[in-house]
Design a protein around this motif. Sequence first.
Motif, short mmCIF file in Angstrom:
data_model
loop_
_atom_site.label_atom_id
_atom_site.label_comp_id
_atom_site.label_asym_id
_atom_site.label_seq_id
_atom_site.Cartn_x
_atom_site.Cartn_y
_atom_site.Cartn_z
N MET A 1 -26.09 -36.08 50.71
CA MET A 1 -25.97 -37.39 50.01
C MET A 1 -26.81 -38.35 50.67
O MET A 1 -27.42 -39.49 49.96
CB MET A 1 -24.58 -37.72 49.88
N LYS A 2 -26.67 -38.40 51.89
CA LYS A 2 -27.33 -39.42 52.59
C LYS A 2 -28.99 -39.42 52.74
O LYS A 2 -29.59 -40.33 52.39
CB LYS A 2 -27.18 -39.37 54.28
N GLN A 3 -29.55 -38.23 52.52
CA GLN A 3 -30.81 -37.90 52.23
C GLN A 3 -31.33 -38.31 50.72
O GLN A 3 -32.43 -39.09 50.34
CB GLN A 3 -31.20 -36.61 52.28
N TYR A 4 -30.49 -38.18 49.77
CA TYR A 4 -30.50 -38.69 48.65
C TYR A 4 -30.61 -40.00 48.32
O TYR A 4 -31.71 -40.66 47.91
CB TYR A 4 -29.37 -38.08 47.53
N LEU A 5 -29.73 -40.76 48.92
CA LEU A 5 -29.83 -42.42 49.13
C LEU A 5 -31.14 -42.84 49.71
O LEU A 5 -31.47 -43.97 49.29
CB LEU A 5 -28.46 -42.84 49.49
N LYS A 6 -31.62 -42.15 50.76
CA LYS A 6 -32.62 -42.60 51.69
C LYS A 6 -33.81 -42.42 50.60
O LYS A 6 -34.90 -43.62 50.49
CB LYS A 6 -32.64 -41.71 52.74
N ASN A 7 -33.94 -41.36 49.77
CA ASN A 7 -35.09 -41.19 48.98
C ASN A 7 -35.12 -42.02 47.80
O ASN A 7 -36.21 -42.49 47.42
CB ASN A 7 -35.16 -39.77 48.52
N LYS A 8 -34.03 -42.55 47.46
CA LYS A 8 -33.92 -43.18 46.16
C LYS A 8 -34.30 -44.74 46.75
O LYS A 8 -34.89 -45.40 46.20
CB LYS A 8 -32.52 -43.39 45.73
N PHE A 9 -33.79 -45.15 47.93
CA PHE A 9 -34.03 -46.30 48.57
C PHE A 9 -35.67 -46.50 48.80
O PHE A 9 -36.52 -47.63 48.44
CB PHE A 9 -33.43 -46.62 49.91
N LEU A 10 -36.16 -45.56 49.33
CA LEU A 10 -37.71 -45.53 49.40
C LEU A 10 -38.28 -45.42 48.20
O LEU A 10 -39.54 -46.31 48.12
CB LEU A 10 -38.05 -44.19 50.15
N SER A 11 -37.88 -44.90 47.25
CA SER A 11 -38.79 -45.03 45.94
C SER A 11 -38.62 -46.33 45.18
O SER A 11 -39.59 -46.90 44.64
CB SER A 11 -37.87 -43.91 44.86
N PHE A 12 -37.68 -47.13 45.53
CA PHE A 12 -37.45 -48.22 45.09
C PHE A 12 -38.38 -49.57 45.80
O PHE A 12 -38.91 -50.20 45.35
CB PHE A 12 -36.03 -48.84 44.77
N ILE A 13 -38.40 -49.15 47.16
CA ILE A 13 -39.20 -49.77 48.02
C ILE A 13 -40.71 -49.84 47.57
O ILE A 13 -41.47 -50.96 47.32
CB ILE A 13 -39.33 -49.52 49.50
N PHE A 14 -41.15 -48.56 47.50
CA PHE A 14 -42.71 -48.32 46.70
C PHE A 14 -42.76 -48.84 45.58
O PHE A 14 -43.89 -49.36 45.22
CB PHE A 14 -42.99 -46.74 46.83
N PHE A 15 -41.66 -48.90 44.72
CA PHE A 15 -41.68 -49.43 43.19
C PHE A 15 -41.85 -50.87 43.48
O PHE A 15 -42.72 -51.44 42.42
CB PHE A 15 -40.58 -48.93 42.46
N THR A 16 -41.07 -51.59 44.20
CA THR A 16 -41.20 -53.11 44.47
C THR A 16 -42.48 -53.51 44.78
O THR A 16 -43.10 -54.32 44.18
CB THR A 16 -40.14 -53.31 45.43
N ILE A 17 -43.12 -52.84 45.73
CA ILE A 17 -44.42 -53.13 46.21
C ILE A 17 -45.62 -53.14 44.97
O ILE A 17 -46.35 -53.78 44.73
CB ILE A 17 -44.98 -52.36 47.21
N ILE A 18 -45.46 -51.90 44.31
CA ILE A 18 -46.24 -51.65 42.97
C ILE A 18 -46.05 -52.89 42.11
O ILE A 18 -47.16 -53.52 41.26
CB ILE A 18 -46.36 -50.62 42.44
N MET A 19 -44.77 -53.16 41.75
CA MET A 19 -44.54 -54.09 40.83
C MET A 19 -45.05 -55.70 41.31
O MET A 19 -45.58 -56.60 40.60
CB MET A 19 -42.84 -54.32 40.63
N LEU A 20 -44.98 -55.79 42.43
CA LEU A 20 -45.47 -57.10 43.09
C LEU A 20 -47.08 -57.29 42.72
O LEU A 20 -47.74 -58.31 42.41
CB LEU A 20 -45.24 -57.38 44.64
N PHE A 21 -47.67 -56.17 42.91
CA PHE A 21 -49.22 -56.02 42.80
C PHE A 21 -49.45 -56.30 41.29
O PHE A 21 -50.37 -57.07 40.82
CB PHE A 21 -49.84 -54.68 43.09
N LEU A 22 -48.66 -55.71 40.45
CA LEU A 22 -48.84 -55.67 38.77
C LEU A 22 -48.42 -57.18 38.35
O LEU A 22 -49.06 -57.52 37.45
CB LEU A 22 -47.96 -54.52 38.02
N SER A 23 -47.49 -57.80 39.28
CA SER A 23 -47.11 -58.97 38.70
C SER A 23 -48.13 -59.99 38.98
O SER A 23 -48.44 -61.05 38.13
CB SER A 23 -45.65 -59.60 39.35
N VAL A 24 -49.04 -59.93 39.97
CA VAL A 24 -50.02 -60.70 40.44
C VAL A 24 -51.29 -60.52 39.32
O VAL A 24 -51.57 -61.50 38.94
CB VAL A 24 -50.61 -60.43 41.83
N ILE A 25 -51.49 -59.28 38.76
CA ILE A 25 -52.56 -59.02 37.90
C ILE A 25 -51.84 -59.63 36.75
O ILE A 25 -52.92 -60.15 36.07
CB ILE A 25 -52.59 -57.51 37.93
N TYR A 26 -50.86 -59.42 36.20
CA TYR A 26 -50.31 -60.03 35.06
C TYR A 26 -50.32 -61.40 35.00
O TYR A 26 -50.78 -62.16 33.99
CB TYR A 26 -49.00 -59.51 34.71
#
Length: 126
Positions: A1-26
């Motif tokens: 369960m701990k590894q699952y939550l860590k993977n989800k957290f890392l996924s959302f961190i990467f997603f947030t970085i990509i969203m910041l980039f897309l927001s600037v372009i938009y």
Amino acid sequence: MKQYLKNKFLSFIFFTIIMLFLSVIYAIFLSLSSSSFTYNSNLINNHYITYFIGLFSFFILGLISGIKEKKKGIFAGISSSLILLFIVIIIKIINDTFNLSLSIIIKYLSYIFISIFGAILGVNKK
């Protein structure tokens, strides 16, 4: 369960970085389109652009979730997209801008399906 939550957290961190980039372009696109044309005569409808940026973002979220979890792509895509959609709906309810219509339901379902597709591709990526 701990590894699952860590993977989800890392996924959302990467997603947030990509969203910041897309927001600037938009934002750059919006500033260029509003300065080039009058508001009523925009050649490109901004709602479609927002929708396609959302589709791309959810695809990337599913892809990252699938790559990080390495199994159960459908579950990875559904869980990631539902968590994010839940956050968006809560924010819209707090801001009093939430309305439930058929077009909104179709939009959210398409986000979930594209996230599942991205997660399946991420799991099968070798």
